[in-house]
Motif scaffolding. Sequence first.
Motif, PDB file in Angstrom:
ATOM      1  N   LYS A 210       1.543 -46.084  34.466  1.00 24.86           N
ATOM      2  CA  LYS A 210       0.589 -46.422  33.402  1.00 24.86           C
ATOM      3  C   LYS A 210       1.038 -45.902  32.047  1.00 24.86           C
ATOM      4  O   LYS A 210       0.809 -46.528  31.010  1.00 24.86           O
ATOM      5  CB  LYS A 210      -0.796 -45.863  33.746  1.00 24.86           C
ATOM      6  CG  LYS A 210      -1.521 -46.657  34.818  1.00 24.86           C
ATOM      7  CD  LYS A 210      -2.958 -46.201  34.952  1.00 24.86           C
ATOM      8  CE  LYS A 210      -3.690 -47.107  35.939  1.00 24.86           C
ATOM      9  NZ  LYS A 210      -5.119 -46.740  36.080  1.00 24.86           N
ATOM     10  N   ASP A 211       1.657 -44.715  32.042  1.00 24.61           N
ATOM     11  CA  ASP A 211       2.047 -44.092  30.773  1.00 24.61           C
ATOM     12  C   ASP A 211       3.450 -44.484  30.321  1.00 24.61           C
ATOM     13  O   ASP A 211       3.911 -44.031  29.265  1.00 24.61           O
ATOM     14  CB  ASP A 211       1.964 -42.564  30.907  1.00 24.61           C
ATOM     15  CG  ASP A 211       0.552 -42.096  31.242  1.00 24.61           C
ATOM     16  OD1 ASP A 211      -0.401 -42.775  30.801  1.00 24.61           O
ATOM     17  OD2 ASP A 211       0.415 -41.069  31.935  1.00 24.61           O
ATOM     18  N   GLU A 212       4.130 -45.292  31.106  1.00 24.00           N
ATOM     19  CA  GLU A 212       5.511 -45.652  30.779  1.00 24.00           C
ATOM     20  C   GLU A 212       5.563 -46.642  29.610  1.00 24.00           C
ATOM     21  O   GLU A 212       4.792 -47.598  29.544  1.00 24.00           O
ATOM     22  CB  GLU A 212       6.175 -46.265  32.010  1.00 24.00           C
ATOM     23  CG  GLU A 212       7.655 -46.552  31.842  1.00 24.00           C
ATOM     24  CD  GLU A 212       8.287 -47.080  33.119  1.00 24.00           C
ATOM     25  OE1 GLU A 212       9.472 -47.442  33.070  1.00 24.00           O
ATOM     26  OE2 GLU A 212       7.586 -47.121  34.144  1.00 24.00           O
ATOM     27  N   GLU A 213       6.469 -46.396  28.689  1.00 25.16           N
ATOM     28  CA  GLU A 213       6.650 -47.280  27.529  1.00 25.16           C
ATOM     29  C   GLU A 213       7.767 -48.287  27.819  1.00 25.16           C
ATOM     30  O   GLU A 213       8.873 -47.909  28.187  1.00 25.16           O
ATOM     31  CB  GLU A 213       7.011 -46.462  26.280  1.00 25.16           C
ATOM     32  CG  GLU A 213       5.896 -45.562  25.771  1.00 25.16           C
ATOM     33  CD  GLU A 213       4.734 -46.361  25.212  1.00 25.16           C
ATOM     34  OE1 GLU A 213       4.957 -47.505  24.761  1.00 25.16           O
ATOM     35  OE2 GLU A 213       3.592 -45.863  25.250  1.00 25.16           O
ATOM     36  N   ILE A 214       7.460 -49.572  27.659  1.00 29.08           N
ATOM     37  CA  ILE A 214       8.465 -50.629  27.823  1.00 29.08           C
ATOM     38  C   ILE A 214       8.442 -51.473  26.548  1.00 29.08           C
ATOM     39  O   ILE A 214       7.441 -52.145  26.270  1.00 29.08           O
ATOM     40  CB  ILE A 214       8.179 -51.506  29.052  1.00 29.08           C
ATOM     41  CG1 ILE A 214       8.286 -50.656  30.328  1.00 29.08           C
ATOM     42  CG2 ILE A 214       9.129 -52.694  29.110  1.00 29.08           C
ATOM     43  CD1 ILE A 214       8.028 -51.411  31.601  1.00 29.08           C
ATOM     44  N   PRO A 215       9.507 -51.424  25.753  1.00 27.19           N
ATOM     45  CA  PRO A 215       9.500 -52.137  24.473  1.00 27.19           C
ATOM     46  C   PRO A 215       9.523 -53.654  24.660  1.00 27.19           C
ATOM     47  O   PRO A 215      10.056 -54.171  25.648  1.00 27.19           O
ATOM     48  CB  PRO A 215      10.789 -51.649  23.801  1.00 27.19           C
ATOM     49  CG  PRO A 215      11.674 -51.232  24.931  1.00 27.19           C
ATOM     50  CD  PRO A 215      10.770 -50.715  26.001  1.00 27.19           C
ATOM     51  N   LEU A 216       8.907 -54.355  23.720  1.00 29.23           N
ATOM     52  CA  LEU A 216       8.948 -55.820  23.706  1.00 29.23           C
ATOM     53  C   LEU A 216      10.375 -56.273  23.433  1.00 29.23           C
ATOM     54  O   LEU A 216      11.011 -55.807  22.486  1.00 29.23           O
ATOM     55  CB  LEU A 216       8.015 -56.352  22.618  1.00 29.23           C
ATOM     56  CG  LEU A 216       8.032 -57.860  22.373  1.00 29.23           C
ATOM     57  CD1 LEU A 216       7.477 -58.599  23.572  1.00 29.23           C
ATOM     58  CD2 LEU A 216       7.225 -58.193  21.129  1.00 29.23           C
ATOM     59  N   GLU A 217      10.911 -57.153  24.252  1.00 28.07           N
ATOM     60  CA  GLU A 217      12.260 -57.649  24.024  1.00 28.07           C
ATOM     61  C   GLU A 217      12.418 -59.060  24.588  1.00 28.07           C
ATOM     62  O   GLU A 217      11.559 -59.555  25.313  1.00 28.07           O
ATOM     63  CB  GLU A 217      13.297 -56.708  24.641  1.00 28.07           C
ATOM     64  CG  GLU A 217      13.162 -56.480  26.138  1.00 28.07           C
ATOM     65  CD  GLU A 217      14.220 -55.524  26.656  1.00 28.07           C
ATOM     66  OE1 GLU A 217      15.419 -55.797  26.443  1.00 28.07           O
ATOM     67  OE2 GLU A 217      13.848 -54.508  27.267  1.00 28.07           O
ATOM     68  N   THR A 218      13.518 -59.682  24.225  1.00 32.76           N
ATOM     69  CA  THR A 218      13.805 -61.046  24.679  1.00 32.76           C
ATOM     70  C   THR A 218      14.863 -61.012  25.774  1.00 32.76           C
ATOM     71  O   THR A 218      15.898 -60.359  25.631  1.00 32.76           O
ATOM     72  CB  THR A 218      14.291 -61.909  23.510  1.00 32.76           C
ATOM     73  OG1 THR A 218      13.270 -61.949  22.506  1.00 32.76           O
ATOM     74  CG2 THR A 218      14.588 -63.330  23.969  1.00 32.76           C
ATOM     75  N   LEU A 219      14.595 -61.707  26.863  1.00 31.75           N
ATOM     76  CA  LEU A 219      15.533 -61.781  27.985  1.00 31.75           C
ATOM     77  C   LEU A 219      16.120 -63.182  28.070  1.00 31.75           C
ATOM     78  O   LEU A 219      15.413 -64.175  27.880  1.00 31.75           O
ATOM     79  CB  LEU A 219      14.827 -61.462  29.306  1.00 31.75           C
ATOM     80  CG  LEU A 219      14.218 -60.069  29.475  1.00 31.75           C
ATOM     81  CD1 LEU A 219      13.551 -59.968  30.839  1.00 31.75           C
ATOM     82  CD2 LEU A 219      15.283 -58.988  29.339  1.00 31.75           C
ATOM     83  N   ARG A 220      17.387 -63.245  28.379  1.00 31.09           N
ATOM     84  CA  ARG A 220      18.048 -64.530  28.625  1.00 31.09           C
ATOM     85  C   ARG A 220      18.712 -64.459  29.998  1.00 31.09           C
ATOM     86  O   ARG A 220      19.517 -63.567  30.256  1.00 31.09           O
ATOM     87  CB  ARG A 220      19.078 -64.836  27.536  1.00 31.09           C
ATOM     88  CG  ARG A 220      18.450 -65.052  26.168  1.00 31.09           C
ATOM     89  CD  ARG A 220      19.489 -65.305  25.100  1.00 31.09           C
ATOM     90  NE  ARG A 220      18.875 -65.548  23.792  1.00 31.09           N
ATOM     91  CZ  ARG A 220      18.483 -64.584  22.962  1.00 31.09           C
ATOM     92  NH1 ARG A 220      18.661 -63.311  23.320  1.00 31.09           N
ATOM     93  NH2 ARG A 220      17.912 -64.876  21.817  1.00 31.09           N
ATOM     94  N   PHE A 221      18.338 -65.402  30.864  1.00 36.00           N
ATOM     95  CA  PHE A 221      18.885 -65.409  32.218  1.00 36.00           C
ATOM     96  C   PHE A 221      18.809 -66.826  32.768  1.00 36.00           C
ATOM     97  O   PHE A 221      18.228 -67.727  32.150  1.00 36.00           O
ATOM     98  CB  PHE A 221      18.133 -64.429  33.125  1.00 36.00           C
ATOM     99  CG  PHE A 221      16.665 -64.722  33.265  1.00 36.00           C
ATOM    100  CD1 PHE A 221      16.176 -65.506  34.303  1.00 36.00           C
ATOM    101  CD2 PHE A 221      15.761 -64.203  32.343  1.00 36.00           C
ATOM    102  CE1 PHE A 221      14.831 -65.770  34.430  1.00 36.00           C
ATOM    103  CE2 PHE A 221      14.393 -64.463  32.470  1.00 36.00           C
ATOM    104  CZ  PHE A 221      13.931 -65.246  33.510  1.00 36.00           C
ATOM    105  N   THR A 222      19.396 -67.001  33.935  1.00 35.51           N
ATOM    106  CA  THR A 222      19.357 -68.298  34.608  1.00 35.51           C
ATOM    107  C   THR A 222      18.298 -68.269  35.701  1.00 35.51           C
ATOM    108  O   THR A 222      18.339 -67.432  36.597  1.00 35.51           O
ATOM    109  CB  THR A 222      20.722 -68.639  35.226  1.00 35.51           C
ATOM    110  OG1 THR A 222      21.700 -68.670  34.194  1.00 35.51           O
ATOM    111  CG2 THR A 222      20.670 -70.003  35.915  1.00 35.51           C
ATOM    112  N   GLY A 223      17.331 -69.174  35.590  1.00 37.60           N
ATOM    113  CA  GLY A 223      16.290 -69.272  36.602  1.00 37.60           C
ATOM    114  C   GLY A 223      16.685 -70.264  37.685  1.00 37.60           C
ATOM    115  O   GLY A 223      17.569 -71.106  37.489  1.00 37.60           O
ATOM    116  N   ILE A 224      16.029 -70.153  38.851  1.00 37.46           N
ATOM    117  CA  ILE A 224      16.261 -71.063  39.973  1.00 37.46           C
ATOM    118  C   ILE A 224      14.938 -71.735  40.311  1.00 37.46           C
ATOM    119  O   ILE A 224      13.949 -71.063  40.617  1.00 37.46           O
ATOM    120  CB  ILE A 224      16.800 -70.316  41.211  1.00 37.46           C
ATOM    121  CG1 ILE A 224      18.133 -69.626  40.888  1.00 37.46           C
ATOM    122  CG2 ILE A 224      16.971 -71.272  42.382  1.00 37.46           C
ATOM    123  CD1 ILE A 224      19.259 -70.584  40.563  1.00 37.46           C
TER     124      ILE A 224
END
Length: 695
Positions: A210-224
Amino acid sequence: MIPDSALKLLLVHDSFEEANRIVSLLRNANYRAESKHVNQEEVLSKLLQEKPWDMIIGQYQGENTPIKSIFSLIRRFDLDTPVILISEQYNITEIVEGLRLGATDVLPMDEDQQLLLVVARTLFNLEQRRLLRQFRRRYADAETRCERLLGSSVDAIAIIQEGTYLFTNDSFAQLFGHLESDSMLCLPVIDTIAPEDHARLKEYLRPIDKDEEIPLETLRFTGITNDEIPIPIEARIAKVDYQGEPALELVISRQFLDGQVSTGDDQGTEPSGAMNIQRDKVIELINNAIRLAAQKHSSSVLLYITLDRYSSILAEIGIQKTEELVSQLVDKIRDASSQDVSLMRFKEDTLVMIMPNTGTDAALMFANQLCETVGKHIFQLGEQTFTLTLGIGASVISETVATAEGCIEKALSALTELHQKNNGDFANGANLYQSEIGPEYCEEDVEETARAMLEDKLFELLYQPIIPLQGKQEQFYEVFIQTKPEADEKVLPDNFIAKVFKTDAARDIDHWVILESFKALSEKLKSAPTTRLFINICSHTLTDEGFIPWLKVALKASGLYPKNVIFQLREIDVARQYHRSVELIEELSKINGDVALSHFGLAIEPMKLLQNLSVNYIKFDSVIIEKAYQNDESLAELKSLISSLKIENEQIIVPFVERADMIPILWTCGVHYIQGHFLQPPSQRMNYDFSDDDN
């Protein structure tokens, strides 16, 4: 609640004069009391269903309406109606029992100033609970609006928790080749990502604090996609709070989608069916009923109607015919219902009916009649005929309900209880959820009820095979006790059997079990002379010095030898009564009787406990076995314990064997016997085929 507001009060008292005195006391304290005097259980039941009451003040020693009836009705109708009990004198035993039953307080008679303070405190707490439910309803409404916004968003949005999809909107589902968003629920995210990106994105598929910080970012990957077609993905990922838990939100913008997703016209259509699944509409209807219950105090009842053995029907006749069958079922239910009820499809095998302004008794009666009506009807599909049965879980939509999901969970809980009684996916009946305001039974009640049930023959025995792994020829069964189905009318508390064996009635029940087991064994030995029974004895029997003399008489009367049975003692009972256990085992040994030690392995030093015990069989506790299923370390500990027992030449039994792959492991370890529902659950007959080579 302020003193001059209307206080809706029920006075459950044998004496009208004393009830009137209490009302006068409250009015003199500036409470505007709208009261009713009750001295009959039927009247109390009727009044509780008519409208909500702020409080019940009851007579502890009431004869016309016993206090247990008050709490039983409150549980049945799922009400938040606090109860204050008035006792004839100060008695700590009565105070403890009253609080255990669920009373707010238990006061001695004529302590008027204390009563006024308790009333004020009780009303304040009631008002706080009502406000809390109101805020929860508002919060649920806000979450519903957010869900709608997420679902209708032009962006593709998914909510991820611990590596699985908790939510996807239609845009996201269609991007990955799914016709509807529900088909992606609980799907592992890793299955929608190309293998070359697994390592890079693994960081986002773990549990989040709950207290963990995860910054907003853009991901690029290949979906299936669902058809295993690779598609490039560009998405924003951020930490969000979803249904009170930390999660990740994945957003793929509309601009990106415009280059990836077709209009969807070629996606095909769902098979035509009886009724479209309308989960959101069902939730909305339940929320409306909740608001109505809170504002106008009009209770409704929700019926969660499931089609028994739906999966088997679907596998047998296919989706198209199953939908036609469901269509006929819907028509049958509508014919049996009044016009003001709402009937909607919640899942493939589930319909939800909301019955407005309906009491629990009337709703449960209708539900049982509906099960009976459907069960007798012959459904026709072409030349094929079918009979169907229903399982119905009912829950009250009253002022105590905060969310639609909570209401559905209650109905599901009632339905699950029904399935458990029938050991599977077959229900053919209705069951009402009853809230647990407080334990309805104290120890004295349990003992009294158990003795009455024993006299009325409302217990029965079950037998579960204990199967040899090392080529032995014995036919072993363990004896279990359960209540008969008709005993459920007594509204027994949870874990009733376990609670019974903590009372003095346990000794008498042990005697009954032994005598009934001897009768069944005498008959079984005629066709299977190597049959032996494992019979559990409780701590009360263990400490009974008259047990062995009684047992000798029982054996002689039945014509059995002591060697025909194995008496089973729990490790915890032996540890608590060690010296008496040694004496009992020696006494049984003198008459050539065998002993098993069950629930083994939980003591601090289990092997040390065995040093002075001459037991013939050792059976592990379920906790030891369940842990062995979970990881290799626990399995290694089990193997080590088995090796230690083999050195002591103990005959080893492993119960709770629920996986086929455990059997060769246990055989290799030298385990002598196994037992579990996977092999055969307890049944009313000793009918296991020990000659089957596969066993």
